[in-house]
Design a protein around this motif. Structure first.
Motif, short mmCIF file in Angstrom:
data_model
loop_
_atom_site.label_atom_id
_atom_site.label_comp_id
_atom_site.label_asym_id
_atom_site.label_seq_id
_atom_site.Cartn_x
_atom_site.Cartn_y
_atom_site.Cartn_z
N GLY A 156 0.86 -1.18 0.00
CA GLY A 156 0.00 0.00 0.00
C GLY A 156 0.90 1.23 0.00
O GLY A 156 2.03 1.17 0.49
N ILE A 157 0.40 2.33 -0.56
CA ILE A 157 1.23 3.53 -0.69
C ILE A 157 0.58 4.73 -0.02
O ILE A 157 -0.59 5.03 -0.26
N VAL A 158 1.35 5.39 0.84
CA VAL A 158 1.00 6.72 1.34
C VAL A 158 2.01 7.65 0.69
O VAL A 158 3.20 7.63 1.04
N THR A 159 1.58 8.43 -0.28
CA THR A 159 2.54 9.27 -1.01
C THR A 159 2.97 10.45 -0.13
O THR A 159 2.33 10.76 0.89
N SER A 160 4.02 11.12 -0.59
CA SER A 160 4.47 12.33 0.09
C SER A 160 3.35 13.36 0.12
O SER A 160 3.12 14.03 1.15
N ALA A 161 2.60 13.48 -0.99
CA ALA A 161 1.48 14.43 -1.03
C ALA A 161 0.36 14.01 -0.07
O ALA A 161 -0.29 14.85 0.54
N ASP A 162 0.13 12.70 0.08
CA ASP A 162 -0.87 12.22 1.06
C ASP A 162 -0.52 12.68 2.47
O ASP A 162 -1.40 13.06 3.25
N VAL A 163 0.78 12.61 2.80
CA VAL A 163 1.20 13.03 4.15
C VAL A 163 0.84 14.49 4.35
O VAL A 163 0.32 14.89 5.39
N MET A 164 1.09 15.31 3.32
CA MET A 164 0.77 16.74 3.41
C MET A 164 -0.74 16.95 3.50
O MET A 164 -1.22 17.70 4.34
N ARG A 165 -1.53 16.25 2.66
CA ARG A 165 -2.98 16.50 2.62
C ARG A 165 -3.70 15.90 3.83
O ARG A 165 -4.58 16.52 4.41
N ARG A 166 -3.34 14.66 4.22
CA ARG A 166 -4.08 13.99 5.29
C ARG A 166 -3.55 14.34 6.67
O ARG A 166 -4.27 14.22 7.66
N GLY A 167 -2.26 14.68 6.73
CA GLY A 167 -1.66 15.03 8.02
C GLY A 167 -1.12 13.81 8.74
O GLY A 167 -1.52 12.67 8.49
N VAL A 168 -0.20 14.08 9.65
CA VAL A 168 0.55 13.02 10.33
C VAL A 168 -0.37 12.09 11.13
O VAL A 168 -0.25 10.87 11.06
N ASP A 169 -1.31 12.65 11.89
CA ASP A 169 -2.11 11.81 12.79
C ASP A 169 -2.96 10.79 12.04
O ASP A 169 -3.04 9.62 12.42
#
Ligand SMILES: N=C(N)NCCCC(=O)O
Ligand SMILES: [Zn+2]
Ligand SMILES: [Zn+2]
Length: 312
Positions: free
Chosen positions: A203-216
């Protein structure tokens, strides 16, 4: 426990560098957690130099302090942590080096230590996973990286820094129900890179996902996938934006901040982490030790997570 040299008594810039000024393994005899270097970089597809990372990260780790406020732990008091020196491996023959890395990692694991390995290029994750899986069985994998590293071959060669995780799946070293890439970004060779990666189970959490969804939110999703499985964490420092980690061999724009990475790692407290690596620091391209400092903090957080597991 024998802790690090006290920087209020001996200036932190004095004496030889071990990781965080910890004792060497031979000074202590037995360790719960060992930081070990792997000066190996003959698996790279672009800029070489990660062989010099263990020494650079040790130098950059002189300023680390013994209490981790984010996790409220003094890791060097909860567990015996040591610097186990460098794994000795062949600088001309990848096959021999891979065997040597897995043998020496197995020796440390069998002596009862959990490992935080400082690479080296990403090729070394394969022999490290062989050693870890021979002890724990197939492990969950959390892979922080700009790249997938599930490609098949380069120039026909199966053992490179872009291929360790495909080999690891093929060899049955990974629990394919719990594989995640975090921080993925950058151009690929083709769409099939992604479909093959998904077929392997990632499964992939992209770099952009981290920015959009946030760390928590990202932490919550990762923890759900990992559950209580034995977990291996592999951190390719190029997961960080080149602004946060210029000293690396295959940099990609649009990466995570070191704050995001450290906070995601802290979110893993309580998981069943069994060992980890930090790879792809290439000091010759670094400026002001930015990358080595980031890597030393990542390694410190990984040691802290392992120490929390020992103390339980
Ligand atoms: N594992 C790292 N850092 N990089 C893999 C890049 C593979 C490529 O040259 O396409
Ligand atoms: Zn990478
Ligand atoms: Zn990588």
């Amino acid at each position: 426990m024998i802790g690090p040299v006290d920087s209020s008594k001996v200036p932190r810039f004095a004496g030889p560098a071990t990781f965080a000024r910890l004792p060497r393994l031979d000074e202590v005899g037995k360790a719960d957690i060992a930081v070990v270097g792997v000066p190996f970089d003959i698996g790279v597809s672009y800029r070489p130099g990660a062989r010099f990372a263990p020494a650079a990260v040790r130098e950059a780790s002189r300023l680390l302090r013994p209490y981790h406020p984010g996790l409220d732990v003094s890791p060097f008091e909860s567990a015996q942590v040591v610097d186990a020196g460098d794994i000795v491996c062949n600088p001309f023959n990848i096959g021999k080096a891979i065997t040597e890395i897995s043998e020496q990692a197995t020796e440390l694991l069998n002596a009862g230590a959990k490992l935080v390995t400082v690479g080296g290029d990403h090729t070394i994750a394969l022999p490290l996973l062989r050693a870890v899986a021979s002890k724990h069985g197939p492990v969950a994998l959390l892979h922080f990286d700009a790249h997938l590293d599930t490609w098949d071959t380069y120039f026909g060669e199966p053992y490179t820094h872009g291929t360790p995780f495909r080999r690891a799946v093929e060899e049955g070293l990974l629990d394919t129900s719990a594989l995640s890439h975090v921080g993925t970004r950058g151009p690929l060779y083709g769409r099939a890179d992604l479909s093959e990666d998904a077929r392997l189970g990632f499964g992939i959490v992209t770099s952009a996902d981290v920015m959009r969804r946030g760390v928590d939110e990202v932490v919550e999703a990762l923890r759900e996938r990992i559950g209580d499985r034995p977990l291996y964490v592999s951190v390719d420092i190029d997961v960080l934006d080149p602004a946060h980690a210029p000293g690396t061999g295959t940099p990609e724009a649009g990466g995570m901040t070191s704050r995001e990475l450290l906070e995601i790692l802290r979110g893993l407290a309580g998981t069943n982490l069994v060992s980890a690596d930090v790879v792809e620091v290439a000091p010759a391209y670094d400026h002001a030790d930015i990358t080595s400092i980031a890597a030393s903090h990542v390694a410190y957080d990984l040691v802290t997570l392992l120490a929390m597991g020992v103390a339980k």
